[in-house]
Design an enzyme around this catalytic site. Structure first.
Site, mmCIF file in Angstrom:
data_model
loop_
_atom_site.group_PDB
_atom_site.id
_atom_site.type_symbol
_atom_site.label_atom_id
_atom_site.label_comp_id
_atom_site.label_asym_id
_atom_site.label_seq_id
_atom_site.Cartn_x
_atom_site.Cartn_y
_atom_site.Cartn_z
ATOM 1 C CG PHE A 15 -7.638 -7.529 2.322
ATOM 2 C CD1 PHE A 15 -8.804 -8.283 2.416
ATOM 3 C CD2 PHE A 15 -7.489 -6.679 1.232
ATOM 4 C CE1 PHE A 15 -9.788 -8.184 1.454
ATOM 5 C CE2 PHE A 15 -8.468 -6.571 0.269
ATOM 6 C CZ PHE A 15 -9.625 -7.319 0.378
ATOM 7 C CD GLU A 16 -3.257 -5.187 2.237
ATOM 8 O OE1 GLU A 16 -2.872 -5.592 3.346
ATOM 9 O OE2 GLU A 16 -4.328 -4.574 2.062
ATOM 10 C CB CYS A 41 -1.089 -13.597 12.305
ATOM 11 S SG CYS A 41 -1.828 -13.588 13.944
ATOM 12 C CG HIS A 58 -11.520 -4.934 9.782
ATOM 13 N ND1 HIS A 58 -12.037 -3.861 9.098
ATOM 14 C CD2 HIS A 58 -10.312 -5.181 9.221
ATOM 15 C CE1 HIS A 58 -11.183 -3.475 8.170
ATOM 16 N NE2 HIS A 58 -10.127 -4.253 8.226
HETATM 17 C C1 DLZ Z 1 -7.081 -3.589 9.439
HETATM 18 C C2 DLZ Z 1 -6.561 -4.873 9.978
HETATM 19 C C3 DLZ Z 1 -7.040 -5.389 11.203
HETATM 20 C C4 DLZ Z 1 -8.059 -4.671 12.032
HETATM 21 N N1 DLZ Z 1 -6.565 -6.509 11.716
HETATM 22 C C5 DLZ Z 1 -5.631 -7.214 11.017
HETATM 23 C C6 DLZ Z 1 -5.112 -8.432 11.527
HETATM 24 O O1 DLZ Z 1 -5.445 -8.907 12.618
HETATM 25 N N2 DLZ Z 1 -4.183 -9.090 10.758
HETATM 26 C C7 DLZ Z 1 -3.746 -8.623 9.546
HETATM 27 O O2 DLZ Z 1 -2.906 -9.252 8.922
HETATM 28 N N3 DLZ Z 1 -4.226 -7.452 9.061
HETATM 29 C C8 DLZ Z 1 -5.145 -6.744 9.753
HETATM 30 N N4 DLZ Z 1 -5.613 -5.578 9.258
HETATM 31 C C9 DLZ Z 1 -5.019 -5.060 8.005
HETATM 32 C C10 DLZ Z 1 -5.632 -5.664 6.726
HETATM 33 O O3 DLZ Z 1 -5.123 -6.961 6.461
HETATM 34 C C11 DLZ Z 1 -5.285 -4.765 5.529
HETATM 35 O O4 DLZ Z 1 -3.899 -4.555 5.479
HETATM 36 C C12 DLZ Z 1 -5.976 -3.415 5.607
HETATM 37 O O5 DLZ Z 1 -7.365 -3.583 5.773
HETATM 38 C C13 DLZ Z 1 -5.717 -2.571 4.337
HETATM 39 O O6 DLZ Z 1 -6.236 -3.230 3.206
#
Ligand code: DLZ
Length: 162
Positions: free
Chosen positions: A64-65, A87, A95
């Protein structure tokens, strides 16, 4: 339909990337996958002529970042392109969908707002095995594909600017 090998490409058709400078934003969530994407990406950039000092790597917590990490790379450096590596593996809650939508829209928006390419090197898979298969496993490495895409887009931009 057979899954394409992400590392299988015609190297002779990839433009010379000597003198190009790239930023890589890599997510540290699912690191066994994303750090392998990073390795493949760097190796492929180097293979096509990008020097070590022209590869700027920044780690962000999760996929997400990647949008903001990518934006900061473009803001604070002089780059020919930004490669975003992450990934997302489907879990038991929605989520997955929100992260995938967020990063897809985010990177698309960056492509529209900046005059350089932002490459979508994000695996979105149902299982960890599917991700590993595409991070240096039996289906190649999406990091290689992202590197080649970045070079091709940067070369296209140079060609159009000339
Ligand atoms: C929270 C989360 C989850 C459940 N799964 C993943 C994932 O499979 N891959 C990934 O890169 N990040 C995941 N995150 C973290 C989110 O990308 C993000 O860092 C958090 O929601 C904080 O904003």
């Amino acid at each position: 339909m057979a899954t394409r090998d992400l590392s299988d490409y015609d190297a002779s058709k990839v433009p010379d990337a000597k003198g190009m400078r790239f930023g890589i934003a890599v997510a540290d969530w699912n690191p066994e996958v994303t750090h392998s994407l990073l390795k493949g990406c760097i190796t492929t950039l180097q293979k096509h002529g990008v020097s070590d000092e022209d590869i700027v790597v920044r780690h962000v917590p999760g996929t997400f970042e990647l949008t903001l990490g990518g934006q900061w790379l473009a803001e604070y450096d002089d780059l020919d392109g930004v490669i975003c590596l992450g990934c997302v593996i489907q879990g038991e809650t929605p989520h997955f969908t929100y992260i995938c939508q967020g990063v897809t829209q985010g990177i698309t928006q960056l492509n529209m707002e900046y005059n350089i390419p932002f490459i979508f090197g994000v695996l979105t898979t149902l299982t960890a095995d599917q991700a590993l298969d595409r991070a240096g496993g039996k289906h190649g490495n999406k990091g290689d594909e992202a590197a080649v895409t970045a070079i091709r887009m940067a070369a296209l931009q140079r060609e159009m600017e000339d």
